[in-house]
Design an enzyme around this catalytic site. Structure first.
Site, PDB file in Angstrom:
ATOM      1  CG  LEU A  97     -12.038  23.258  10.251  1.00 51.64           C
ATOM      2  CD1 LEU A  97     -13.124  22.705   9.335  1.00 51.64           C
ATOM      3  CD2 LEU A  97     -12.483  23.164  11.697  1.00 51.64           C
ATOM      4  CG  ASP A  98      -7.224  20.336  14.786  1.00 48.71           C
ATOM      5  OD1 ASP A  98      -6.325  21.101  14.404  1.00 48.71           O
ATOM      6  OD2 ASP A  98      -7.599  20.250  15.973  1.00 48.71           O
ATOM      7  N   PRO A  99      -7.282  17.941  10.996  1.00 53.32           N
ATOM      8  CG  PRO A  99      -5.280  16.959  10.296  1.00 53.32           C
ATOM      9  CD  PRO A  99      -5.830  17.944  11.288  1.00 53.32           C
TER      10      PRO A  99
END
Length: 233
Positions: A46-48
């Protein structure tokens, strides 16, 4: 083997609601250190700037990671029409503004339909895809241009709600490897404008749902209690 008991580490599958700004690696590393896991990995980055369901596997369960990664994903979130950023989210500054006055229900529906079903997409330049052995985001941060190959993905459901226009709330169900930021970028272009992602949450991976996930701090607390470790470490 568990070094303390000589019992094989059968491992476990852990569902975590990933905190905002944390990387998926940050979560895995935190759990490894805090909960004394010998081996741990996550099933799907998951992206930050995204939150939501992150599946982590420990011990022998790490052999199942590829199986979980391959499963269908569901996301909810919000994108905003009329502006763009290089990263297609709020990690980077706005770089352009576009008209939105022409966008009506018909334009929105046409863009939605073009991004539903089997589609080709190009990953964002700010992504972990490797080109020439290096992550794309590293090249992007140096201002380098790289040739990015298209990939085939399937969007089985794409719902939008424009009640807060130019903010568009959405729900997407998609296959492995789909970049939501690419969908947002392309939606903006198809609508004759631009767009950036302002919020994203992964709500499901296969049969695993976000509602069943642990808060990271709560999981660490209960695990350290079970292991009879100092809970304040």
């Amino acid at each position: 083997m568990n070094s303390d008991t000589n019992i094989p580490d059968e491992g476990e599958v852990i569902l975590i609601d990933k905190p905002l700004t944390w990387t998926s690696f940050d979560v895995a590393n935190k759990l490894k250190r805090a909960c004394k896991f010998k081996k741990i990995g996550h099933a799907g980055t998951l992206d930050p700037l995204a939150t939501g369901l992150l599946i982590l596997c420990t011990g022998k369960k790490t052999k199942q990671i590829d199986t979980y990664q391959a499963q269908e994903k569901e996301y909810t979130g919000t994108f905003v029409l009329g502006k763009t950023t290089p990263s297609v989210d709020i990690e980077t500054e706005f770089d352009a503004e576009y008209p939105i006055e022409h966008i009506n229900a018909e334009v929105l529906e046409a863009a939605r339909k073009r991004l539903t079903g089997l589609i080709e997409q190009v990953p964002p330049i700010y992504s972990a895809v490797r080109v020439d052995g290096e992550r794309l985001y590293k090249k992007a941060r140096r201002g380098e241009v790289a040739e990015i190959k298209k990939r085939n993905v399937e969007i089985s459901l794409f719902e939008i709600d424009a009640a807060r226009f130019p903010e568009i709330d959405f729900r997407i169900i998609c296959t492995k490897g789909t970049y939501i930021r690419s969908i947002v970028r392309d939606f903006g272009e198809f609508a004759g404008s631009g767009a950036y992602l302002s919020a994203l949450c992964r709500t499901r991976i296969g049969a695993f749902e976000l509602k069943d996930a642990w808060n990271l701090t709560d999981f660490i607390h209960q695990k350290r209690v079970a292991l009879k470790l100092d809970v304040d470490e």
